[in-house]
Design a protein around this motif. Structure first.
Motif, PDB file in Angstrom:
ATOM      1  N   ALA A  70     -26.000 -42.056  34.794  1.00 16.54           N
ATOM      2  CA  ALA A  70     -24.603 -42.471  34.663  1.00 16.54           C
ATOM      3  C   ALA A  70     -24.506 -43.974  34.971  1.00 16.54           C
ATOM      4  O   ALA A  70     -25.321 -44.497  35.728  1.00 16.54           O
ATOM      5  N   GLY A  72     -23.629 -45.470  31.879  1.00 19.61           N
ATOM      6  CA  GLY A  72     -23.908 -45.856  30.488  1.00 19.61           C
ATOM      7  C   GLY A  72     -24.676 -44.829  29.688  1.00 19.61           C
ATOM      8  O   GLY A  72     -24.530 -44.741  28.467  1.00 19.61           O
ATOM      9  N   GLU A 116     -31.559 -43.305  27.984  1.00 20.68           N
ATOM     10  CA  GLU A 116     -30.823 -44.455  28.517  1.00 20.68           C
ATOM     11  C   GLU A 116     -30.103 -45.136  27.356  1.00 20.68           C
ATOM     12  O   GLU A 116     -30.476 -44.963  26.197  1.00 20.68           O
ATOM     13  N   ASP A 117     -29.129 -45.946  27.702  1.00 21.54           N
ATOM     14  CA  ASP A 117     -28.473 -46.749  26.665  1.00 21.54           C
ATOM     15  C   ASP A 117     -29.303 -48.014  26.393  1.00 21.54           C
ATOM     16  O   ASP A 117     -29.808 -48.230  25.294  1.00 21.54           O
TER      17      ASP A 117
HETATM   18 MG   LIG Z   1     -26.757 -47.668  33.225  1.00 26.86          MG
END
Ligand SMILES: [Mg+2]
Ligand SMILES: O=P(O)(O)OC[C@H]1O[C@H](OP(=O)(O)OP(=O)(O)O)[C@H](O)[C@@H]1O
Ligand SMILES: O=C(O)c1cc(=O)[nH]c(=O)[nH]1
Length: 195
Positions: A70, A72, A116-117
């Motif tokens: 969290a 992103g 992940e972003d």
């Molecule tokens: Mg992040």
């Protein structure tokens, strides 16, 4: 989707920002990818996450669970999991440390990928992976939309990305003068405190 197609999604969403940014790692950069400008558009998010799901399937095979850090990682984790036919759960910071909360569990034998972003130094990804070490499941590897480390970030597991960029990032005491001259903003959620 080619890397240029993905970058064009970020560009047309207004997510390629220039200025002076303090990143999650504490490094400073003249460029920030505001992924939330991409994620506010579900159709755009579907396009990029479908492409990420394809890369994940090619690299790691079938996946049962996507785990994301969290804040992103939550939206791309969910949307990528949807295309993989997997469950989507997330870790969030508890006293500053990532943990699975809300009763989320990973079953014994589950095939797990971390999504992940953005990866810059890989710090958040490594923290996320470390938080999962005591949990059941097999961590197959990690995936992100954009690896802005130019492939240098070492997560300790294989990382696939849709785009690899080498974007400059500087220690606070090594800022180039043109960057130091601009007011710095910190867009991410690490160390965010409620008043
Ligand atoms: Mg992040
Ligand atoms: O590879 P790193 O150096 O760790 O940087 C990338 C991380 O930074 C951002 O998260 P951030 O902590 O800013 O919070 P957010 O997820 O709420 O945006 C981004 O979502 C990644 O998690
Ligand atoms: O390193 C970060 O914190 C970071 C970089 C970036 O481009 N975008 C983002 O959301 N976080």
């Amino acid at each position: 989707m080619t890397p240029n197609d993905v970058l064009e999604e970020f560009r047309s969403a207004g997510a390629l920002l220039e200025g002076h940014f303090i990143l999650s790692s504490g490094l400073h950069s003249p460029v920030f990818l505001q992924k939330m400008f991409v994620f506010q558009d579900p159709a755009r998010t579907e396009r990029v996450c479908r492409a990420l799901a394809e890369k994940i399937r090619d690299a790691f095979g079938p996946v049962d669970y996507v785990v994301s850090p969290a804040v992103g990682g939550i939206v791309p984790g969910y949307e990528t999991a949807r295309h993989l036919g997997a469950k989507a759960i997330f870790v969030e910071r508890e006293n500053g440390v990532f943990a699975l909360r809300r009763g989320f569990t990973i079953p014994e034998g589950a095939r797990v990928v971390m999504v992940e972003d953005i990866v810059t130094t890989g710090l958040s990804s490594r923290e996320c992976l470390a938080s999962l070490q005591e949990h059941p499941g097999t961590m197959l590897g990690a995936a992100c939309l954009i690896d802005r480390s130019g492939g240098k970030a070492d997560l300790g597991v294989p990382l696939v990305s849709l785009v690899q960029l080498d974007i400059p990032a500087y220690a606070p005491d090594q800022l180039p003068p043109e960057l130091a001259a601009l007011p710095a903003v910190k867009p991410g959620s690490r160390s965010l405190k409620s008043k």
